[in-house]
Scaffold this motif. Structure first.
Motif, mmCIF file in Angstrom:
data_model
loop_
_atom_site.group_PDB
_atom_site.id
_atom_site.type_symbol
_atom_site.label_atom_id
_atom_site.label_comp_id
_atom_site.label_asym_id
_atom_site.label_seq_id
_atom_site.Cartn_x
_atom_site.Cartn_y
_atom_site.Cartn_z
ATOM 1 N N GLN A 171 14.718 3.839 6.563
ATOM 2 C CA GLN A 171 13.650 3.897 7.567
ATOM 3 C C GLN A 171 12.271 3.782 6.922
ATOM 4 O O GLN A 171 11.365 3.183 7.484
ATOM 5 C CB GLN A 171 13.753 5.204 8.344
ATOM 6 N N VAL A 172 12.135 4.360 5.712
ATOM 7 C CA VAL A 172 10.855 4.235 5.006
ATOM 8 C C VAL A 172 10.583 2.762 4.723
ATOM 9 O O VAL A 172 9.466 2.262 4.926
ATOM 10 C CB VAL A 172 10.856 5.048 3.703
ATOM 11 N N TYR A 173 11.628 2.027 4.274
ATOM 12 C CA TYR A 173 11.443 0.598 4.004
ATOM 13 C C TYR A 173 11.090 -0.142 5.296
ATOM 14 O O TYR A 173 10.216 -0.999 5.326
ATOM 15 C CB TYR A 173 12.717 -0.008 3.407
ATOM 16 N N LEU A 174 11.806 0.247 6.375
ATOM 17 C CA LEU A 174 11.656 -0.461 7.645
ATOM 18 C C LEU A 174 10.263 -0.250 8.245
ATOM 19 O O LEU A 174 9.633 -1.196 8.709
ATOM 20 C CB LEU A 174 12.725 0.056 8.608
ATOM 21 N N PHE A 175 9.799 0.980 8.236
ATOM 22 C CA PHE A 175 8.509 1.280 8.868
ATOM 23 C C PHE A 175 7.348 1.210 7.893
ATOM 24 O O PHE A 175 6.240 0.843 8.259
ATOM 25 C CB PHE A 175 8.542 2.674 9.513
ATOM 26 N N GLY A 176 7.577 1.610 6.637
ATOM 27 C CA GLY A 176 6.463 1.697 5.695
ATOM 28 C C GLY A 176 6.199 0.391 4.980
ATOM 29 O O GLY A 176 5.054 0.044 4.697
ATOM 30 N N ILE A 177 7.282 -0.349 4.640
ATOM 31 C CA ILE A 177 7.103 -1.524 3.787
ATOM 32 C C ILE A 177 7.241 -2.836 4.560
ATOM 33 O O ILE A 177 6.403 -3.723 4.433
ATOM 34 C CB ILE A 177 8.097 -1.480 2.607
ATOM 35 N N MET A 178 8.276 -2.954 5.396
ATOM 36 C CA MET A 178 8.503 -4.238 6.075
ATOM 37 C C MET A 178 7.272 -4.768 6.817
ATOM 38 O O MET A 178 6.947 -5.950 6.680
ATOM 39 C CB MET A 178 9.701 -4.143 7.030
ATOM 40 N N PRO A 179 6.584 -3.932 7.621
ATOM 41 C CA PRO A 179 5.419 -4.488 8.318
ATOM 42 C C PRO A 179 4.381 -5.049 7.355
ATOM 43 O O PRO A 179 3.698 -6.003 7.669
ATOM 44 C CB PRO A 179 4.852 -3.280 9.083
ATOM 45 N N GLN A 180 4.311 -4.458 6.152
ATOM 46 C CA GLN A 180 3.318 -4.949 5.201
ATOM 47 C C GLN A 180 3.719 -6.285 4.596
ATOM 48 O O GLN A 180 2.850 -7.078 4.223
ATOM 49 C CB GLN A 180 3.123 -3.929 4.077
ATOM 50 N N ASP A 203 0.839 -1.194 0.000
ATOM 51 C CA ASP A 203 0.000 0.000 0.000
ATOM 52 C C ASP A 203 0.881 1.254 0.000
ATOM 53 O O ASP A 203 1.770 1.382 0.844
ATOM 54 C CB ASP A 203 -0.882 -0.051 1.258
ATOM 55 N N ARG A 204 0.668 2.172 -0.937
ATOM 56 C CA ARG A 204 1.483 3.378 -1.055
ATOM 57 C C ARG A 204 1.248 4.341 0.109
ATOM 58 O O ARG A 204 2.122 5.113 0.470
ATOM 59 C CB ARG A 204 1.148 4.122 -2.362
ATOM 60 N N GLY A 205 0.037 4.329 0.659
ATOM 61 C CA GLY A 205 -0.338 5.335 1.658
ATOM 62 C C GLY A 205 0.630 5.438 2.825
ATOM 63 O O GLY A 205 1.213 6.497 3.055
ATOM 64 N N PRO A 206 0.829 4.354 3.590
ATOM 65 C CA PRO A 206 1.748 4.416 4.730
ATOM 66 C C PRO A 206 3.161 4.801 4.300
ATOM 67 O O PRO A 206 3.860 5.518 5.022
ATOM 68 C CB PRO A 206 1.737 2.987 5.283
ATOM 69 N N VAL A 207 3.576 4.336 3.117
ATOM 70 C CA VAL A 207 4.915 4.662 2.635
ATOM 71 C C VAL A 207 5.032 6.177 2.463
ATOM 72 O O VAL A 207 5.999 6.802 2.905
ATOM 73 C CB VAL A 207 5.198 3.939 1.298
ATOM 74 N N GLU A 208 4.003 6.779 1.847
ATOM 75 C CA GLU A 208 3.995 8.231 1.666
ATOM 76 C C GLU A 208 4.017 8.936 3.015
ATOM 77 O O GLU A 208 4.709 9.939 3.194
ATOM 78 C CB GLU A 208 2.723 8.653 0.921
#
Lengths: 267, 268, 278
Positions: free
Chosen positions: B186-195, B170-175
């Motif tokens: 950090q974007v990968y760690l918090f925005g993408i990894m949990p997904q 989902d792009r939303g949390p990444v944005e």
């Protein structure tokens, strides 16, 4: 509101485990397991370290790949593809009765259990184990390979078909039965239309899987390119082995692309 | 309009003539290809004549199982499971960076993406057993080669599925994380990894189950595990031992399948 | 520096000492759509500014251009003394730390806890390893607890974000944005995914908190009544241009017709006078 004081420390609650204690117990078990397993494996560090220069050496001898024995290569590849193709068709035809027998909503209970047991037994053993038995029975060569792949396609397709049949809408079957149709007619008119398109997808997938497997069962003498590869490795003929590996990779990639393409078309 | 004037066709066919012809052509060409494939394999049909007798003979020689062989294979059985587990664990660690490299939306540039994709294809298109051949040549016979083979094959399998899940994230949390001024890592760690975590864990457990099955044959090429005992017993025609080994493999494969199914059901 | 004064100019400082100034901002999407067509305005004091306009007027593009989630085609954006347009990646990140953003779809990381979502507002100030280990400075942790308490989610810190209701999620989103201690709040349709009552509560919360933190807030909103009751200044967009800029009291049927097209506005305008009753 009076000035509230807030905690200055926060640790995330452990996911999956509920409590921190269970998390630490789990982590401890994992660490202990790896320590134990590594200790039982007698990993010889020196030999491992010696492996890295040897890897470079082998890699150096692989480049450039030797395509000069093209005929042997083409023959092996062709044999693999033929085994895969014929095995898929044989497996597909045999899978129809097996699939019906292994569907809970079609077959009587004893038949169902027997068919399921047969499927589980076959799917447990790696193709190479099955191949080695066929090699014992039919001698070295493509026959053993063909039978191995046919057997595993048979049980795989049978299992998928059985699951599809179990998922068909009972209403449609009952409607056809209600017209007084017999068993065969019921299947042709109510089951077949519901499972056909997915079954074609399964077949294409299986063809792809058979091409992959046909490249390895040759290692125990069941024909195909695997036999050629295994021979070249035992002769330290690494540049020819590299050529074979490249061809296998190309074939597998092609098979995957083809299977994706067909399934996209079917959807 | 009178009743009598209306006439109904007496013949109904599901397909038009052209469709019928096409479908027959397909059937015929498939059959022809199958026949051609089989004839090209120059099969010795004579072998088929006594195959059933041979099979029965083999079955008779397997019975009764030689129970005394069981203690001998406990060690190799555990080794088989260890090879699968350690190999999968190594693949798990390496699959994450590889997946980020091979996903279109997280790779650095076209060049790194091509590298990532090439590694994926290389890892996936070579079978575990063939990786075993290669690593036996490198590390010598033994479980280390088996672990390396399992890891080499699994890393591509895991990374491909994780990369797909990264691309679908989902792009939303990444944005949202990007707009806090976080660094790329950090974007990968918090925005993408949990997904992608559920996909990563689910496929890893699934792959472990496949790897138990794969490592049962790695011994055939000298890469450790129970396969060595199986191969040796077959070559010595010790069929009563073969039966024990087969039964043991059946048990560990079924157990690993059950464990994997249980864990995956708990995750989702 | 010569800039065309925005239409319906508000009393404000010259762009040079403004908190935020946007000059001649243009965004043309790759398809050729001209979403922003020379937007200029300045924010002189910490206040809540509602940006209204029909969908497609460029509200969202404007907000996203300011922190460059959308890359503007031309024009200038100045936050206090920093020129944002054209900043290289590294500096852009530094500026983004000073701009908090609240989204329509909340955009929480669903599988993380409320606390992790709130603390993610501080990612700019901690290193990669610290964020991997979830080690945030003590003052950030206590600040996050305080903010959670302030937005009414005391005790929810260990709850996973996907277990919250829409209103609660937006509260977490607000806390995350304020965690950045921002110089500016960008708020993109904060209430469009919420029911009317929650929408009013969330709007009120955003406005009070913006005031408490002395932070200017740009709020995209298409509910004119909400805009009128909470904002102290309204900017109306149409076709990527500013067609109105003034206090909510001066919004009248004529202006609304210019922004949204002909419609009976008497109901909408009359509600302005009455304030909320909850």
């Amino acid at each position: 509101m009076t000035a509230a004081t807030y905690p200055t420390r926060w640790r995330p609650p452990p996911a999956f485990f509920g409590t921190r204690r269970r998390y630490w117990i789990f982590t401890g078990c994992v660490i202990l397991y790896f320590a134990w397993s590594l200790s039982t494996l007698n990993v010889d560090v020196n030999r491992m370290l010696a492996g890295f220069p040897r890897a470079l050496d082998i890699f150096a001898r692989m480049v450039p790949p030797d395509f000069s024995k093209g005929q042997l290569l083409v023959k092996g590849m062709l044999e693999s593809v033929q085994m895969a193709f014929a095995a898929t068709l044989i497996g597909a035809v045999l899978a129809v009765p097996l699939g019906i027998a292994a569907a809970r909503n079609m077959a009587p209970r004893p038949v169902y259990l027997a068919a399921r047991g047969f499927i589980v037994l076959n799917r447990t053993f790696h193709e190479i184990i099955i191949a080695i038995f066929f090699v014992k029975l039919f001698g070295f060569g493509a026959v053993a390979g063909l039978l191995t792949l046919a057997l595993s396609s048979w049980t795989f397709c049978g299992k998928m078909l059985a699951e599809d049949i179990e998922n068909v809408r009972m209403g449609q079957i009952e409607a056809v039965r209600a017209t007084g149709a017999g068993f065969a007619q019921t299947i042709v008119y109510s089951v077949v239309p519901q499972v056909l398109s997915r079954t074609v997808g399964v077949l294409i997938y299986r063809l792809d899987a058979n091409v992959r497997h046909s490249t390895v069962i040759g290692i125990v003498g069941a024909g195909g390119i695997g036999q050629t590869l295994s021979a070249s490795f035992s002769r330290y003929d690494y540049d020819f082995a590299a050529a074979i590996l490249l061809c296998i990779a190309a074939l597998v990639a092609l098979g995957e692309w083809f299977s994706d393409w067909v399934r996209r078309k079917l959807r | 309009m009178s009743e009598a004037a209306k006439r109904y066709p007496e013949i109904w066919q599901r397909r038009s003539l052209r469709e019928t012809v096409t479908s027959w052509l397909w059937t015929v060409s498939l059959a022809a290809a199958a026949v051609w494939s089989i004839t090209m394999l120059d099969i010795e049909w004579a072998f088929f004549r006594d195959a059933h007798e041979q099979a029965i003979d083999l079955a008779e020689r397997m019975w009764p199982p030689r129970w005394s062989y069981l203690p001998v294979i406990i060690g190799p059985l555990l080794e088989t499971i260890h090879i699968a587990t350690i190999g999968t664990a190594i693949a798990y660690v390496f699959s994450v960076p590889l997946a980020f490299l091979a996903a279109r939306n997280t790779t650095l540039n076209g060049f790194t993406w091509a590298i990532g994709r090439t590694l994926l294809v290389a890892s996936r298109s070579v079978n575990t057993v063939i990786w075993g051949l290669l690593f036996v040549a490198i590390f010598g016979p033994g479980p280390v080669a088996g672990i390396a083979a399992v890891a080499a094959r699994s890393v591509g399998f895991l990374a491909k599925l994780v990369a797909e899940s990264i691309e679908e994230a989902d792009r939303g949390p990444v944005e949202a994380i990007e707009s806090t001024g976080a660094g790329t890592g950090q974007v990968y760690l918090f925005g993408i990894m949990p997904q992608v975590m559920p996909v990563l864990i689910g496929t890893t457990v699934y792959r472990w189950d496949i790897n138990v099955r794969e490592s049962s044959v790695l011994g055939f090429v000298g890469a450790g595990g129970i396969g060595l005992q199986l191969y040796a017993s077959i070559n010595q025609f010790a069929w009563q031992q073969v039966l024990i080994v087969l039964a043991a493999i059946l048990v560990i494969v079924l157990i690993s399948e059950a464990v994997s199914a249980y864990v995956r059901a708990r995750i989702s | 520096m010569s800039t065309a004064k925005p239409a319906g100019a508000t009393p404000g400082p010259s762009p040079a000492d403004a908190l935020l100034s946007v000059e001649a901002l243009v965004k043309v999407y790759p398809g050729g759509k001209r979403a922003l067509d020379g937007i200029s305005f300045a924010v002189g004091r910490p206040e809540v500014i509602a940006i209204i306009g029909s969908s497609g007027a460029g509200k969202s593009t404007l907000i996203r251009c300011i922190n460059r989630l959308v890359e503007p085609t031309s024009g200038r954006i100045r936050l206090k003394d920093t020129e944002i347009a054209g900043l290289p990646r590294r500096e852009l990140r530094r500026v983004r730390r000073r701009i908090g953003m609240i989204f329509q779809e909340f955009n929480l990381v669903e599988r993380l806890t409320v606390m992790e979502n709130v603390l993610s507002g501080r990612l700019g100030s901690v290193g990669f390893m610290a964020s991997l280990m979830r080690r945030f400075p003590p003052q950030d942790v206590s600040g996050a607890f305080a903010l959670l308490d302030r937005v009414g989610l005391d005790g929810y810190h260990d709850t996973r974000a996907d277990a919250l209701s829409g209103g609660q999620r937006q509260r977490v989103g607000i806390a995350r944005a304020l965690m950045q201690r921002p110089d500016l709040l960008l708020v993109d349709e904060p209430t469009a995914s919420l029911d009317p009552k929650t929408a009013r509560q969330i709007m009120r919360l955003i406005c009070t908190l913006a005031q408490e933190h002395n932070t200017p807030a740009l709020v995209n909103i298409h509910d004119v009544a909400l805009a009128q009751s909470f904002a102290s200044r309204v900017i109306g967009l149409k076709g990527g241009r500013v067609v109105f800029d003034g206090p909510p009291a001066t919004l009248n049927a004529g202006v609304l017709t210019e922004i949204y097209g002909a419609e009976d506005w008497s109901q909408t305008i009359r509600r302005t006078g009455e304030d909320d009753e909850e």
